[in-house]
Design an enzyme around this catalytic site. Structure first.
Site, PDB file in Angstrom:
ATOM      1  N   TRP A 282       0.328   9.961   5.333  1.00 28.41           N
ATOM      2  CA  TRP A 282       0.375   9.418   4.021  1.00 28.41           C
ATOM      3  C   TRP A 282       1.862  10.114   3.563  1.00 28.41           C
ATOM      4  CZ3 TRP A 282      -1.951  12.182  -0.785  1.00 28.41           C
ATOM      5  CH2 TRP A 282      -1.890  11.156  -1.952  1.00 28.41           C
TER       6      TRP A 282
ATOM      7  N   ASP B 102      -8.124  16.392   4.929  1.00 26.93           N
ATOM      8  CA  ASP B 102      -7.942  15.467   3.890  1.00 26.93           C
ATOM      9  C   ASP B 102      -8.990  14.305   4.061  1.00 26.93           C
ATOM     10  OD1 ASP B 102      -7.300  13.650   1.902  1.00 26.93           O
ATOM     11  OD2 ASP B 102      -5.029  13.328   2.430  1.00 26.93           O
TER      12      ASP B 102
ATOM     13  N   LYS C 249     -11.696   5.804  -3.221  1.00 29.26           N
ATOM     14  CA  LYS C 249     -12.144   4.653  -2.406  1.00 29.26           C
ATOM     15  C   LYS C 249     -13.634   4.489  -2.192  1.00 29.26           C
ATOM     16  CE  LYS C 249      -7.720   5.696  -1.447  1.00 29.26           C
ATOM     17  NZ  LYS C 249      -6.459   5.136  -1.317  1.00 29.26           N
TER      18      LYS C 249
HETATM   19  N1  KET Z   1      -5.162  11.161   1.103  1.00 28.64           N
HETATM   20  C1  KET Z   1      -4.852  10.218   1.823  1.00 28.64           C
HETATM   21  C2  KET Z   1      -5.021  10.152   3.112  1.00 28.64           C
HETATM   22  C3  KET Z   1      -4.721   9.024   1.053  1.00 28.64           C
HETATM   23  O1  KET Z   1      -4.450   7.681   1.630  1.00 28.64           O
HETATM   24  C4  KET Z   1      -4.723   8.928  -0.347  1.00 28.64           C
HETATM   25  C5  KET Z   1      -4.519   7.830  -1.308  1.00 28.64           C
HETATM   26  C6  KET Z   1      -5.080  10.051  -1.140  1.00 28.64           C
HETATM   27  C7  KET Z   1      -5.175  11.261  -0.281  1.00 28.64           C
HETATM   28  C8  KET Z   1      -5.064  10.265  -2.455  1.00 28.64           C
HETATM   29  O2  KET Z   1      -5.859   9.722  -3.139  1.00 28.64           O
HETATM   30  P1  KET Z   1      -6.504   9.942  -4.715  1.00 28.64           P
HETATM   31  O3  KET Z   1      -6.447   8.680  -5.660  1.00 28.64           O
HETATM   32  O4  KET Z   1      -5.608  10.992  -5.126  1.00 28.64           O
HETATM   33  O5  KET Z   1      -7.762  10.461  -4.346  1.00 28.64           O
HETATM   34  N2  KET Z   1      -3.872   6.639  -0.598  1.00 28.64           N
HETATM   35  C9  KET Z   1      -3.588   5.417  -1.305  1.00 28.64           C
HETATM   36  C10 KET Z   1      -3.016   5.432  -2.580  1.00 28.64           C
HETATM   37  C11 KET Z   1      -1.840   6.247  -2.916  1.00 28.64           C
HETATM   38  O6  KET Z   1      -1.088   6.488  -2.213  1.00 28.64           O
HETATM   39  O7  KET Z   1      -1.805   6.997  -3.704  1.00 28.64           O
HETATM   40  C12 KET Z   1      -2.742   4.616  -0.337  1.00 28.64           C
HETATM   41  O8  KET Z   1      -2.039   5.442   0.436  1.00 28.64           O
HETATM   42  O9  KET Z   1      -2.163   3.506  -0.813  1.00 28.64           O
END
Ligand code: KET
Length: 407
Positions: free
Chosen positions: A136, A217, A253
């Site tokens: 990511w 994560d 998610k």
């Molecule tokens: N870890 C991973 C692996 C991840 O894909 C995301 C979000 C997050 C943590 C953080 O999500 P949060 O909303 O802070 O709980 N990924 C998606 C959104 C982004 O980039 O913020 C994405 O990859 O599209």
């Protein structure tokens, strides 16, 4: 005049590689536009989804006169923290029973990673963190800003579109003892490729033998298999061996609480006493950063996790989201096969979680955006959750044209 500004020398920063895709999508006026960039669930109708059980919990909170809006403690809502630890480590986790886990509510997955990283930078002896390639996009930025030095380990093999297990073992085997290792708990982003449980076991043995510190994560618990316990299995095997680890959880998610920014950081320690000292230091990290976390999202999560009926309702809705994504994989694969699009597309149905790592290159992505108004990250990742039966043909046409033209 610009030159009058004290900020005149500020240069324009590029858009975020993931969230910037939505910015570009929003500016597009085409009726056929399709956003497969950000990992956010959409219904068959292409609409964002608020889970019924979330609406129900919110209703419950609104009607409950004892709900107040006072500041939460620095570490967040106590019930939420306990229940979050149970969700990831399992209700019968010995580490929880022995009170050697400290859990703090943070600002979703990102905030949990950041708080964990800041804690490690202050209190851990080895300041190097290994992250997979690819990973990511926000990972290296989070860890660098916290003061950790970021190195990578091999993870994905473009030739097989699967795991480069040998490379992974070699790189972790060569890491300095005590180094931190970032592991995607399940549904690896962006590749959709996870180790098997047997491979996880080998990773665990290697890491423990070298004293490498696991930092999980967990942003997609429930989204890989549709089952919360199955998706937590890798994490649980690391906790079952009695060793220490960190875990960052997100409810963005799996409960669809994206904008509520609700997540948790857990640190599993050797003893209750260490855990309580670690927690006291986490408070010193959090207080000057944002003082204490928001109350609403955590209250929704706690309400659902606490109540047997609501919990079951959640698992059903979660499974439905996971199943819809799996069915999108099949539909896209079938459509490309039927069209005779050159190449092997079986990875679309083999990969798991929210994303397909298509193998499309940045030139092909630019072409698909320009000619077909399909938005995705430049590494060729598409969010399967943004797709629907109605939009599969359009995506199929675009992929077909892109690989035929730039094959
Ligand atoms: N870890 C991973 C692996 C991840 O894909 C995301 C979000 C997050 C943590 C953080 O999500 P949060 O909303 O802070 O709980 N990924 C998606 C959104 C982004 O980039 O913020 C994405 O990859 O599209």
């Amino acid at each position: 005049m610009d030159s009058d500004s004290v900020f005149a020398s500020v240069v324009r920063a590029p858009e975020d590689p993931i969230l910037g895709v939505t910015v570009a999508y929003n500016k597009d006026t085409s009726p056929n536009k399709l956003n497969l960039g950000v990992g956010a669930y959409r219904t068959e109708e292409g609409k964002p989804l608020v889970l019924n059980v979330v609406r129900k919990a919110e209703q419950h909170l609104v009607n409950d006169q004892s709900q107040i809006k006072e500041y939460l403690p620095i570490v967040g809502l106590a019930d939420f923290n306990k229940l979050s630890a149970k969700l990831i480590f399992g209700a019968d986790s010995p580490a929880i029973q022995q009170n050697r886990v400290t859990t703090v509510q943070c600002l979703s997955g990102t905030g949990s990673l950041r708080v964990g990283a800041e804690f490690l930078a202050r209190h851990y002896h080895q300041l190097t963190i290994y992250i997979p390639t690819p990973t990511w996009g926000n990972h290296p930025k989070i860890f660098n800003l916290a003061g950790l030095s970021v190195k990578t380990y091999r993870y994905y093999d473009p030739a097989t579109r699967g795991l480069n297990f040998q490379g992974l073992l070699e790189d972790l085997g060569a890491a300095p003892s005590g180094a931190i290792v970032l592991l995607h708990a399940c549904a690896h982003n962006p590749t959709g490729v996870d180790p098997t449980l047997e491979q996880w076991e080998q990773i665990r043995q290697l890491m423990r033998s070298k004293g490498l510190l696991p930092f999980f994560d967990s942003a997609y618990q429930g989204f890989a298999s549709g089952n919360l316990d199955a998706d937590a299995q890798p994490v649980r095997t690391f906790v079952a061996d009695g060793g220490e680890c960190l875990a960052a959880q997100s409810y963005a998610k799996n409960m669809g609480l994206y904008g509520e920014r609700v997540g948790a950081l857990s640190i599993v320690c050797k003893t209750q006493d260490v855990a309580s000292r670690v927690e006291s230091q986490l408070k010193l990290v959090i207080r000057p950063m944002y003082s204490n976390p928001p109350i609403h999202g955590a209250s929704i999560v706690a309400t659902i996790l606490k109540d047997g009926n609501m919990y079951n309702e959640w698992t059903v809705e979660l499974k439905a989201m996971a199943d819809r994504i799996i069915s999108m994989r099949q539909q896209l694969y079938d459509a490309l096969s039927a069209k005779g699009t050159p190449g092997d597309w079986s990875h679309i149905i083999k990969q798991i979680g929210m994303f397909t790592f298509t193998g499309l290159n940045s030139e092909q992505v630019v072409f698909m955006t320009k000619e077909y108004h399909i938005y995705m990250t430049s590494d060729g990742r598409i969010s399967m959750a943004g797709l629907s039966s109605k939009t599969v043909p359009h995506l199929t046409d675009a992929i077909h044209a892109a690989v035929t033209r730039f094959g």
